[in-house]
Design a protein around this motif. Structure first.
Motif, PDB file in Angstrom:
ATOM      1  N   GLY A 105      -8.319  -1.724   6.531  1.00 32.93           N
ATOM      2  CA  GLY A 105      -6.979  -1.901   7.075  1.00 32.93           C
ATOM      3  C   GLY A 105      -6.954  -1.797   8.579  1.00 32.93           C
ATOM      4  N   ILE A 124      -9.358   3.037   1.364  1.00 33.96           N
ATOM      5  CA  ILE A 124      -8.933   2.218   2.498  1.00 33.96           C
ATOM      6  C   ILE A 124      -9.647   2.718   3.746  1.00 33.96           C
ATOM      7  CG2 ILE A 124      -7.000   1.341   3.831  1.00 33.96           C
ATOM      8  CD1 ILE A 124      -6.858   0.604   0.870  1.00 33.96           C
ATOM      9  N   ILE A 162     -10.333   2.490   7.849  1.00 32.12           N
ATOM     10  CA  ILE A 162      -9.450   2.205   8.979  1.00 32.12           C
ATOM     11  C   ILE A 162     -10.272   1.600  10.111  1.00 32.12           C
ATOM     12  CG2 ILE A 162      -7.788   3.153  10.609  1.00 32.12           C
ATOM     13  CD1 ILE A 162      -7.439   5.516   8.665  1.00 32.12           C
ATOM     14  N   TYR A 177      -3.057 -11.406   8.640  1.00 30.52           N
ATOM     15  CA  TYR A 177      -3.247 -10.417   7.585  1.00 30.52           C
ATOM     16  C   TYR A 177      -3.525  -9.060   8.222  1.00 30.52           C
ATOM     17  CZ  TYR A 177      -8.099 -11.653   8.680  1.00 30.52           C
ATOM     18  OH  TYR A 177      -9.277 -11.911   9.341  1.00 30.52           O
ATOM     19  N   GLU A 178      -3.262  -7.991   7.440  1.00 31.06           N
ATOM     20  CA  GLU A 178      -3.437  -6.630   7.937  1.00 31.06           C
ATOM     21  C   GLU A 178      -4.462  -5.847   7.137  1.00 31.06           C
ATOM     22  OE1 GLU A 178      -0.412  -7.726   6.826  1.00 31.06           O
ATOM     23  OE2 GLU A 178       0.671  -8.119   8.697  1.00 31.06           O
ATOM     24  N   LEU A 179      -4.956  -6.437   6.048  1.00 30.61           N
ATOM     25  CA  LEU A 179      -5.885  -5.725   5.173  1.00 30.61           C
ATOM     26  C   LEU A 179      -6.944  -6.709   4.682  1.00 30.61           C
ATOM     27  CD1 LEU A 179      -6.180  -2.855   3.792  1.00 30.61           C
ATOM     28  CD2 LEU A 179      -5.124  -3.912   1.782  1.00 30.61           C
ATOM     29  N   LEU A 193      -1.275  -1.023  10.486  1.00 29.58           N
ATOM     30  CA  LEU A 193      -0.844  -0.899   9.092  1.00 29.58           C
ATOM     31  C   LEU A 193      -0.933   0.558   8.640  1.00 29.58           C
ATOM     32  CD1 LEU A 193      -0.141  -2.506   6.395  1.00 29.58           C
ATOM     33  CD2 LEU A 193      -2.589  -2.301   5.893  1.00 29.58           C
ATOM     34  N   VAL A 194      -2.042   1.212   8.968  1.00 26.02           N
ATOM     35  CA  VAL A 194      -2.244   2.590   8.528  1.00 26.02           C
ATOM     36  C   VAL A 194      -1.277   3.535   9.244  1.00 26.02           C
ATOM     37  CG1 VAL A 194      -3.912   4.472   8.379  1.00 26.02           C
ATOM     38  CG2 VAL A 194      -4.646   2.116   7.951  1.00 26.02           C
ATOM     39  N   LEU A 229       0.851  -1.182   0.000  1.00 21.92           N
ATOM     40  CA  LEU A 229       0.000   0.000   0.000  1.00 21.92           C
ATOM     41  C   LEU A 229       0.890   1.236   0.000  1.00 21.92           C
ATOM     42  CD1 LEU A 229      -3.037   0.727   0.155  1.00 21.92           C
ATOM     43  CD2 LEU A 229      -2.789   0.821   2.650  1.00 21.92           C
ATOM     44  N   LEU A 267      -2.702   0.542  -4.607  1.00 24.71           N
ATOM     45  CA  LEU A 267      -2.657  -0.731  -3.888  1.00 24.71           C
ATOM     46  C   LEU A 267      -2.144  -1.780  -4.867  1.00 24.71           C
ATOM     47  CD1 LEU A 267      -3.344  -2.700  -1.536  1.00 24.71           C
ATOM     48  CD2 LEU A 267      -5.648  -2.877  -2.531  1.00 24.71           C
ATOM     49  N   GLY A 299      -2.940  -9.516   2.666  1.00 24.67           N
ATOM     50  CA  GLY A 299      -4.344  -9.181   2.537  1.00 24.67           C
ATOM     51  C   GLY A 299      -5.190 -10.435   2.468  1.00 24.67           C
TER      52      GLY A 299
END
Length: 266
Positions: A184, A240, A242, A253-255, A188-189, A153, A224, A164
């Motif tokens: 997300g 995205i 949050i 996973y983060e997304l 991550l953000v 990202l 992305l 993801g």
């Protein structure tokens, strides 16, 4: 070498049953025990008849008869199928027999003089139990590979990488453009955004189990990138959202990807 016909019959019945069960496991078929046992018994009887008649000493005659016998056993075990499915059943039948034979040869070599018929049947049972455990595990690995994707990202000259999850349950879209929205995790953000270069946020309404309705802050990243099929695929200006908590409890996973994000690439 002295061969006892009853022992030969029992061993062949057992081997046929194990091979048919292996084929059922490999193809994720419903187990119809009576059909498989009947087919295995018929195969054992046919093997005994080939032995008594001496057909096995004539390769030019034995090979076609073995193929016909195998076809009859498979038809009896799995019922009527299309020609393509029948050919696939035949191929998997012989591959399963080849794998089992290789395993038993190694086992007999390790056991030496103790590698008699009873222990070979026990070894076949052990191989069957092992495959029974491994096939679902392989399915889970395959399912995971089909649902998890490396992602990258980018925003404001920064980039973050992670994993993801393609989740068909994520139907979140930006209400004005109706473009798909990924979700997300906050960590991550935080790694992506700088305090001196924060994007303009838009609040997107959502519905979820356990919480009838709510809103999520969302922004447009620069791009992305998703690695799918060995290639990095790029989508410009993705939305995205949050999540204020972890999107994955175990950090796998983060997304959370929207399904359309895997097909609507620019």
């Amino acid at each position: 070498m002295k061969i006892y016909l009853d022992v030969f019959l029992v061993i062949n019945l057992g081997m046929n049953f194990v091979v048919l069960m292996l084929e059922s496991f490999f193809q994720r078929r419903e187990i119809r025990l009576r059909r498989l046992l009947s087919a295995a018994a018929v195969g054992g009887v046919l093997s005994a008849l080939f032995l008594v008649s001496g057909v096995h000493r004539c390769p030019w005659l034995s090979m076609p008869l073995y193929l016909l016998g195998s076809a009859f056993i498979i038809r009896l075990a799995f019922g009527k199928t299309t020609p393509g499915a029948f050919v696939r059943n035949m191929v998997i039948f012989y591959l399963s027999a080849f794998v089992l034979a290789g395993f038993l040869v190694q086992l007999q070599g390790a056991l030496g003089k103790w590698g008699g018929g009873a222990l070979l049947l026990a070894g076949s049972g052990a191989a069957l139990a092992l495959v029974y455990r491994l096939v679902p595990l392989g399915s889970r690995w395959r399912e995971r590979a089909e649902r998890y994707f490396p992602i990258c990202l980018r925003y404001g000259g920064q980039s973050v990488r992670g994993n993801g999850l393609m989740d068909t349950g994520n139907q979140l879209t930006e209400p004005i453009s109706h473009r798909p929205v990924a979700i997300g995790g906050r960590d991550l953000v935080r790694r992506l955004l700088k305090e001196d270069d924060m994007p303009v946020f838009r609040y997107i309404p959502y519905h979820s189990i356990g919480e009838e309705q709510g809103v999520l802050p969302a922004f447009q990243a620069e791009c992305l990138e998703v690695r799918e099929g060995g290639k990095w695929r790029r989508q410009e200006k993705p939305w995205i959202a949050i999540c204020d908590s972890y999107v994955s409890a175990d950090g796998e996973y983060e997304l959370i990807l929207h399904p359309d994000m895997l097909i609507k690439y620019e």
